[in-house]
Design a protein around this motif. Sequence first.
Motif, PDB file in Angstrom:
ATOM      1  N   ALA A 145      15.494   4.295  26.635  1.00 52.45           N
ATOM      2  CA  ALA A 145      14.319   4.630  27.435  1.00 52.45           C
ATOM      3  C   ALA A 145      13.355   5.477  26.614  1.00 52.45           C
ATOM      4  O   ALA A 145      13.769   6.273  25.767  1.00 52.45           O
ATOM      5  N   VAL A 146      12.075   5.297  26.885  1.00 51.07           N
ATOM      6  CA  VAL A 146      11.028   6.121  26.272  1.00 51.07           C
ATOM      7  C   VAL A 146      10.243   6.782  27.391  1.00 51.07           C
ATOM      8  O   VAL A 146       9.864   6.135  28.378  1.00 51.07           O
ATOM      9  N   VAL A 147       9.999   8.076  27.236  1.00 53.33           N
ATOM     10  CA  VAL A 147       9.143   8.812  28.166  1.00 53.33           C
ATOM     11  C   VAL A 147       7.924   9.291  27.380  1.00 53.33           C
ATOM     12  O   VAL A 147       8.062  10.037  26.412  1.00 53.33           O
ATOM     13  N   GLY A 148       6.747   8.821  27.779  1.00 52.87           N
ATOM     14  CA  GLY A 148       5.511   9.194  27.097  1.00 52.87           C
ATOM     15  C   GLY A 148       4.454   9.645  28.082  1.00 52.87           C
ATOM     16  O   GLY A 148       4.703   9.703  29.292  1.00 52.87           O
ATOM     17  N   ASP A 149       3.272   9.942  27.567  1.00 46.02           N
ATOM     18  CA  ASP A 149       2.179  10.344  28.448  1.00 46.02           C
ATOM     19  C   ASP A 149       0.857   9.821  27.892  1.00 46.02           C
ATOM     20  O   ASP A 149       0.832   8.886  27.086  1.00 46.02           O
ATOM     21  N   THR A 150      -0.259  10.455  28.276  1.00 43.27           N
ATOM     22  CA  THR A 150      -1.572   9.961  27.897  1.00 43.27           C
ATOM     23  C   THR A 150      -1.915  10.232  26.440  1.00 43.27           C
ATOM     24  O   THR A 150      -2.873   9.670  25.919  1.00 43.27           O
ATOM     25  N   THR A 151      -1.149  11.080  25.775  1.00 46.36           N
ATOM     26  CA  THR A 151      -1.425  11.360  24.366  1.00 46.36           C
ATOM     27  C   THR A 151      -0.552  10.516  23.448  1.00 46.36           C
ATOM     28  O   THR A 151      -0.989  10.110  22.370  1.00 46.36           O
ATOM     29  N   CYS A 152       0.678  10.258  23.865  1.00 49.03           N
ATOM     30  CA  CYS A 152       1.600   9.467  23.037  1.00 49.03           C
ATOM     31  C   CYS A 152       2.535   8.696  23.953  1.00 49.03           C
ATOM     32  O   CYS A 152       3.450   9.278  24.546  1.00 49.03           O
ATOM     33  N   GLY A 153       2.281   7.406  24.080  1.00 53.87           N
ATOM     34  CA  GLY A 153       3.087   6.589  24.986  1.00 53.87           C
ATOM     35  C   GLY A 153       4.095   5.754  24.230  1.00 53.87           C
ATOM     36  O   GLY A 153       5.044   6.276  23.652  1.00 53.87           O
TER      37      GLY A 153
END
Length: 313
Positions: free
Chosen positions: A48-56
């Motif tokens: 699984a990968v958890v990212g956001d608006t800066t690094c997805g």
Amino acid sequence: MEKIGVLMTTPMSTFLEHELSTRFTLFKLWTQSCKSEFLQQNSSYIKAVVGDTTCGADSELIESLPNLEIVASYSVGLDKIDLDTCRDKGVRVTNTPDVLTDDVADLAIGMILAVLRRVCVGDEFVKSGEWKSCELGLSSKFSGKSVGIIGLGRIGSAIAKRADAFGCPISYHSRSQKSDANYKYYSNIVDLASNCQILIVACALTEETCHIVNRKVIDALGPNGILINIGRGAHIDESELVSALLEGRLAGAGLDVYEDEPEVPEQLFGLENVVLLPHVGSDTEETSKAMADLVIGNLDAHFNKKPLLSPVT
């Protein structure tokens, strides 16, 4: 639950980080000096990968993780995730809609008030002691001003509801007219800008909406217009915005997002008619925890073979 490898791409929330580390084997990508070497050594463990608006999760990262099953975004936006590659690889994608709607809509209204009523200027005026020797000068009211919204989704609709309470006529532009919206619809964004005093960007970032606010739109909004962006920095042609503000072709702006975050055009720093925030639209304690809970809930649901709480793909 068996300890499954989860890759967190960038710092987001200490609560989220703690919860992930207690449930999974947590890998923190930003702490690795050589990311390619790290991925080569640990890629087989990461599901699984958890990212956001800066690094997805771009195509390169997805391709480097052969056992990847799910990408969970700690945001509503999906522009930092390569959805096509995820679909091709059968990787599921989730985000955190709804929970941040109110916070972002509240901030949009707050930025309008801050720009029009010169809240930040007044704050500095008092703190610097200038009030003792002179008057601040007049500001401009918000109530009754016409508001145009680019994107009438969850957040755009919440902004419209709040602006309506200020007695503002509402109009909007989106890919298609909303059958359940009682606001005036413009199929052409230039026409929307020409017919409002405050233009708010609240749409998703796609190839079609990149630089949707260009010189033509800014000039249509005009020297008495206010531009507010709580969407994504790339929605606005930043160089054109800077030029318009410096040349007086736009009355003011409120920005929470930028094209090359955390870089911000220094020409904006000395402008009293511009309010700048560091991408904090949903950064409240309540929403941060709710977003983290939703990310965790989606991961738990996926690995326990239950329906996702907020599926995208």
